[in-house]
Structures are given as C-alpha cells and as structure tokens.
Write an enzyme that holds these catalytic residues in place. Sequence first.
Site, PDB file in Angstrom:
ATOM      1  N   ASP A  58       0.733  -1.202   0.145  1.00 20.29           N
ATOM      2  CA  ASP A  58       0.095   0.044   0.002  1.00 20.29           C
ATOM      3  C   ASP A  58       0.886   1.097   0.038  1.00 20.29           C
ATOM      4  OD1 ASP A  58      -2.985   0.935   0.451  1.00 20.29           O
ATOM      5  OD2 ASP A  58      -2.008   1.765   2.181  1.00 20.29           O
ATOM      6  N   GLU A 105      14.017 -15.556   0.554  1.00 21.76           N
ATOM      7  CA  GLU A 105      14.498 -16.495   1.674  1.00 21.76           C
ATOM      8  C   GLU A 105      13.474 -17.540   1.388  1.00 21.76           C
ATOM      9  OE1 GLU A 105      13.744 -14.712   5.638  1.00 21.76           O
ATOM     10  OE2 GLU A 105      15.456 -13.329   5.208  1.00 21.76           O
TER      11      GLU A 105
HETATM   12  C1  GLC Z   1      -4.146   2.937  -0.443  1.00 22.19           C
HETATM   13  C2  GLC Z   1      -5.585   2.304  -0.472  1.00 22.19           C
HETATM   14  C3  GLC Z   1      -6.508   2.750   0.145  1.00 22.19           C
HETATM   15  C4  GLC Z   1      -6.263   3.506   1.377  1.00 22.19           C
HETATM   16  C5  GLC Z   1      -4.956   4.347   1.313  1.00 22.19           C
HETATM   17  C6  GLC Z   1      -4.284   4.521   2.740  1.00 22.19           C
HETATM   18  O1  GLC Z   1      -4.455   3.920  -1.550  1.00 22.19           O
HETATM   19  O2  GLC Z   1      -5.765   1.531  -1.838  1.00 22.19           O
HETATM   20  O3  GLC Z   1      -7.765   2.332   0.004  1.00 22.19           O
HETATM   21  O4  GLC Z   1      -7.133   4.330   1.943  1.00 22.19           O
HETATM   22  O5  GLC Z   1      -3.849   3.621   0.571  1.00 22.19           O
HETATM   23  O6  GLC Z   1      -4.063   3.476   3.177  1.00 22.19           O
END
Ligand code: GLC
Length: 556
Positions: free
Chosen positions: A216, A265
């Site tokens: 993310d 790993e």
């Molecule tokens: C990313 C995720 C989204 C979230 C953001 C903060 O873009 O896809 O859903 O709100 O990160 O974590």
Amino acid sequence: MSRISSDPTWWRQAAVYQIYPRSFADSDGDGIGDLPGVTSRMAYLSALGIDAIWLSPFYPSALADGGYDVDDYRNVDPRLGTLADFDDMVTAAHTAGIKIIVDVVPNHSSNRHEWFQAALASAPGSPERARYHFFDGLGENGELPPSDWPSHFGGPAWTRIVETAGPNAGSLGQWYLHLFATEQPDFNWDHPEVREDFHTTLRFWSDRGVDGFRIDVAHALVKDMSLPLRSKPLLEILVDDGTDPIFDRDEVHEVFAGWRSVLNEYDPPKAAVAEAWVPFTERRLKYAQPSGLGQAFNFDLLQAPFAAVKFRTIAQRCLLEAEASGASSTWVFSNHDVVRHPSRYALPDGSTHADLEAWLLADGASPELDSARGLRRARAATLFMLGLPGSAYLYQGEELGLFEVADLPASSLQDPTWFRTLNTVKGRDGCRVPLPWSDSEDNFGFGGGPWLPQPDWFADFAASVQDGTAGSTLEMYRSALKIRRELQSEESLEWLSEPAAAVVHYRRPNGWEVITNFGDAPAELPFGVDHSQVVLSSGELHVGSIGAETTLWVAP
Ligand code: GLC
C-alpha cells in the site's frame, strides 16, 4: 492436497482477483464479510478461473479507513475471523490451485497500534515518539501545523495532541503527521525498528503460506523531514525527480531491496506488487525492478477514457516499461478506491475526474448514465485487457458487471473522505457494497444485513442469475479466464492495426488474435480474419463484421 504451482514466475501473467473482505461474503450473519466467507466461496473463485486472490486488509482495525488503519499487522480482526480461519482459507485456496496475496500497509499504522499508543503516552523527544513523525507546531505557541501539507482525504496532514507525559502534560502539545486520516499516523521509516518490524510481518505471513504481497502507498514511505519542512500545499507530485519531500524518494528503494531479500528467503520467492501512484517516468520502473518488489501497478488504463488510441498507446507503453524493468505489466480497471468502470464508461464522453465526483455527489442522478453503453464498453475493455501479456488485477464484482452504487444514503457513508471534506467529496463506498450472490435470498445471499445497503437493482446482477446464462458478464469472464491460460504464452504481441485506427487488433506469438472496435458503429472485420474462428465476443456476434464497442478473441 495442494495443487499450487511452485513456478517462481507464476505472477507474471496471473489473473488476480481482489477481495475486499468486508464486502465479499459474510459467514456468521453479522453483516460484515469474513475469512470463512471467502473460504465458503472457493468453488466460485475456482470456477471463475483466477490464479490468485489479493485480500485487502483483514487485520484488527477500527475501520477508520476500511481496514487500511491497522492495529496489529500480524493478526486477524475478530469480526473477520481468526488466524486459524486464515490458515483454513489458505489451505482451501491452495487446494483449488489459487495463490494468496495479502495487503501490507507500511506507510502508516492506526492510532490504536501499540507503538502509537506508547508514543502518545510518552513525552516529546522520547524514543516512543521517534517511530512516528511528531513535531512542534509553528507560530508563537505551536498552534500552527508544522507544514502546509494536506491530507489525502481532505484537511491538513497534521493533528495536534494533548500531552499526557512530561512537563506539558495536560496541555496541547506536538503535532503528528498523517498523510491520510487522523487515525492513520505515518511511520518514520528512518527508524530501524520500523524497518525491522515489517520484515517480521513479511516473514509472519510468508510462513503462514501466503504467496505474495500488495504494498500500500509504496511510494510514500521515506520522507524528507529535515527542518524547516518544505512547503507542499498540493499533494500532487509536480516535478518527479526525487526532490519531492513526501513521494517517490530514492531512499524508498533501499527499503524494498531489504524486503526483496526477505521475500527471496522462500522457495519460490514471494511475489510483491507496489501500489505507487507516480507519474510515468523512468522513475516508475524502479518499483517493479527484480531487486525490489518485482511488480508495480500501473493505473494508466484505469485513468483513460474508452478510446482506441489511448488504449493502444498505453498498452504499448506499459509493455515497454515492463520489459525495461524486468517485470511484467499489470492491468487494472477497478479496485476498492475508484468508481466501478462500467459507471465511468457510461458517463458522457469527455467527462473529467471532477465531473465524476460531481456525478457521485448528485447521487448518480445527473448526468444520467448510458448504462447499456457503459457495460458494453466495460466488457470490451476487459477482453482487450485479458488478452494482453502481463497480470490482470480484477476487482470483486466486476465479473458481474456491477455498476457503482452512487445513491447510498448519506447516513450510511463510511469513507473518511466524506467526513474530512465536510461532505463535499463522496468517497469510495459506492464500489464497496457487499456482493449480490443470489437474487432470491435475503441480502442477496451475502449474509447478514450488510454494513452498506445493497440497491434493489443488484437482483439483476446476482451471480445466481448470471450463472449458466449464455452471454452474461459472469460467463464471459469465466470463458475468458479459461481461454486466457492458453493464450498467455510468450510475453509479447504484435500490433496488426495502424496506430490511429478505431479497430485495434493485436496477435500473440501463439497465434491468438484480439480485435476491439472502439467505435460506436459496427466495423468490418480486419482482412483475413475468419469469422468462424471467433471463440469469444464481448457483444453480439455478426457475420463478417464486429459490433460497436466490442472485442473479439480469435483462435489460431
Ligand atoms: C491505498 C489504499 C486505500 C487507502 C490508502 C491509505 O491507496 O488502496 O484504500 O485508503 O492507501 O492506506
């Protein structure tokens, strides 16, 4: 017995299905989808023909941002199940030959994470504070935020706390950085404990059998927090040369090189895909390099209108980009953060992102969608994309042709965007409405009364209605994903149509051909294409011609 393949390149041309767990299937009737719900639908996923599932966060969370506010990276939210349920789900998936990718959220934790709680309970300057970005405010009494940085969800990216320890206990004190919601404090990635802890998390889930990770906001982890903090009143990256204080800094790749060593790993090495919303420059390639995460989303097709030249140019460029980075390309039309693509394509041509947001704010009432066109285009786009070399990332419900639920009652909205923009930007709830499995069961077979209300029109889109129905979107996805396994061989293609043509035509090395008519009138079949070899069509079949906004798959 596990049918899972040990091919280390499995991810390169995989069809990956994103599950937003809260909205997929609810096994215990509490209205929130859960992990046993995913396990219970494994036969459906297997019949769909996907290679992997990517699960959005299922970790303990207050759900301030739909689970992207993680309290504990190495556990399961009790509302969604237990670690044992997770293991059962992995076993069921592997038995069905399906890999599991989990979401890692490294830019920020939730404000309930034990480290953040410890930071709040400690004094300014303490080691507990150092794992996050705490700063004194500007102004005479520190009453102004440390910088002008905005939060992604609206409002400032800083929140001031009341100190509980130290000489100023009981008074307003330092500010902490959160690029997203207040409940999502950003980690300080210069801190060795933060780096180490994410290695532990990667190993934790790898040891439990997951096959890969989706990272993310991968481009934001490392920031330049040297004082004075630089001004950045807009979140956009204006000049992408590594000088932005927040996004796409070179140092982030050291972090991912470390992650790659951990992922390697394992045998086969674990796959990883970066969510990095960076502009298309050479810099983007680094997120996908083999010495780093190995693959990155590109959202170019997702952001493009349904138009021949755009689709072709983007596909061509992304394939070159993938080759240059040593990765394979990724393709995405929908995910849990964007308006579902049949709705996007049903808006008047030329609509901008601002128009899309205005449409959402008007509860989808204005402008009126041309739904038939939206779905026709979405289906054509899907077959165009599934024929390309690379990995296809599909979002739950797109195989049913679902539209955005644009008229959710305001009282049901949960996206922090809605609150942080003081109800001026609707946010992402409309693509997160729990799935319709059955037209005849309560809550469309999802489970208990769902956490977001389902519209009546879901009945027409239910999986039960489309199952076995020739020409349904579900059956089109099933056929395409089945044939795709045959079609995906060497990772290349040859463009057979002219660059500006409205009918885009390409051929894979094994002879499969894909033809898309982006125009709004039927067109002649390209010369030499034999109508009897068409094995799949996104729309009605016509002898000798290709319908408007239609894609055909032609067998060798
Ligand atoms: C990313 C995720 C989204 C979230 C953001 C903060 O873009 O896809 O859903 O709100 O990160 O974590």
